[in-house]
Design an enzyme around this catalytic site. Structure first.
Site, PDB file in Angstrom:
ATOM      1  N   ARG A   1      19.087 -58.050 -19.347  1.00  0.00           N
ATOM      2  CA  ARG A   1      18.290 -58.549 -20.472  1.00  0.00           C
ATOM      3  C   ARG A   1      17.171 -59.397 -19.887  1.00  0.00           C
ATOM      4  NH1 ARG A   1      21.547 -62.565 -23.507  1.00  0.00           N
ATOM      5  NH2 ARG A   1      22.590 -60.779 -24.454  1.00  0.00           N
TER       6      ARG A   1
ATOM      7  N   ASP B   1      25.182 -64.514 -19.865  1.00  0.00           N
ATOM      8  CA  ASP B   1      23.943 -65.212 -20.191  1.00  0.00           C
ATOM      9  C   ASP B   1      23.591 -66.192 -19.082  1.00  0.00           C
ATOM     10  OD1 ASP B   1      23.886 -63.841 -22.541  1.00  0.00           O
ATOM     11  OD2 ASP B   1      24.244 -65.567 -23.845  1.00  0.00           O
TER      12      ASP B   1
END
Length: 325
Positions: free
Chosen positions: A179, A131
């Site tokens: 992502r 992330d």
């Protein structure tokens, strides 16, 4: 609603409020958007989503990690999650924050922790997503991904659409599973778009580029306008379903999540768990002010509003006090 967005971001960065929130556990109501506080609870949440044809990416929540012992504890917890996913045969993979694993302490220490996690996941054919966080961690996270990928092929990361250089980075890393998000932190105007329309336009452009040129695209959004655009785009460009998935956060737009899975799209829910939920929760409210409306009925009770009001007041008082010193 930039003022509201900034307010929630400031709340997310306040360590005092984060510690206070942990004392309440999930009693404030955040249990609707956090899938439990321990591994057995999160596995049950994953099983329930899997029953509806929804896969998951699991985030072991954690903020403000400045001691190696804390990072090691987080690493071991994530390794336990990987084992539990494998043992229970659920459809899930892992999302990790490099800062939780020691990036703010020592780069090499963080790399070693990540290598252990990615290596264990690789044994079980499981993807690991790094992330992205704030600007100062942006390039180090890309560097970690590149270095890890010299050994393992099951690692990817995030492209944040509010950064001016997002297009440059998505082109550079198009051969990775990515992502794509709008972005959830407060970044300065010299590096990031400030206007919502500019961010939305860049978001769409990035999605389209990676759908056409990338390895695999995770489209993370609750915005039905973006989702409808993606549906039309993949149809017009004959992009197969196995090249992308739509992602949403656990507890948000539940009916839409179920509907998209029923329509046959690959759907993945971002599933956070743990006691350290406060910073995550505030950033979700900051990321898209509409999220406040999405969770109001299921999260905010009279008791919750009272506590949040008190913590917000404490936060503002603290800032005013600091200014007057």
């Amino acid at each position: 609603m930039p003022v509201l967005r900034d307010f929630f971001i400031h709340l997310s960065e306040n360590q005092l409020l984060n510690s206070a929130a942990q004392k309440y556990g999930l009693k404030l109501g955040a249990q609707s958007v956090v899938a439990g506080t321990n591994i057995p609870e999160v596995i049950e949440s994953i099983k329930e989503l899997n029953r509806h044809g929804i896969s998951c990416t699991v985030d072991n929540l954690g903020e403000f990690v400045y001691e190696k012992s804390e990072a090691t504890k987080a690493k071991n917890q994530i390794l336990d999650v990987i084992e539990a996913i494998h043992e229970h045969g659920v459809d899930a993979h892992i999302s990790v924050k490099p800062s939780q694993l020691g990036l703010d302490i020592d780069y090499d220490f963080c790399f070693d922790n990540l290598m252990e996690i990615v290596g264990k996941a690789h044994e079980y054919n499981m993807h690991v997503n790094l992330d992205q966080e704030t600007l100062d961690r942006l390039q180090p996270t890309f560097d970690l991904m590149e270095k890890i990928s010299e050994t393992y092929d099951n690692v990817g990361t995030v492209i944040q659409a509010y950064f001016y250089n997002a297009k440059e980075n998505i082109e550079k890393y198009k051969d990775y599973r990515l992502r794509i998000v709008k972005g959830a932190y407060k970044e300065p105007a010299n590096v990031a778009y400030q206007d919502k329309n500019d961010i939305d336009l860049n978001f769409i452009e990035l999605i389209e580029y990676h759908l056409l040129n990338g390895k695999f695209t995770s489209i993370a959004t609750h915005d039905h306008n973006v989702i409808n655009h993606v549906k039309q785009f993949v149809k017009e460009n004959n992009i197969p379903n196995d090249k992308f998935e739509i992602q949403m956060l656990y507890g948000f737009r539940k009916e839409m999540q179920l509907d998209l899975a029923k329509e046959g799209y690959n759907f993945c829910t971002y599933v956070p768990f743990g006691n350290d939920w406060y910073g995550y929760f505030m950033r979700r409210l900051a990321e898209r002010p509409q999220n406040v409306k999405l969770v109001t009925k299921q999260v905010f009770t009279k008791k919750t509003n009272t506590v949040i009001g008190l913590t917000a007041a404490a936060f503002l008082l603290g800032r005013l006090t600091k200014k007057n010193r």
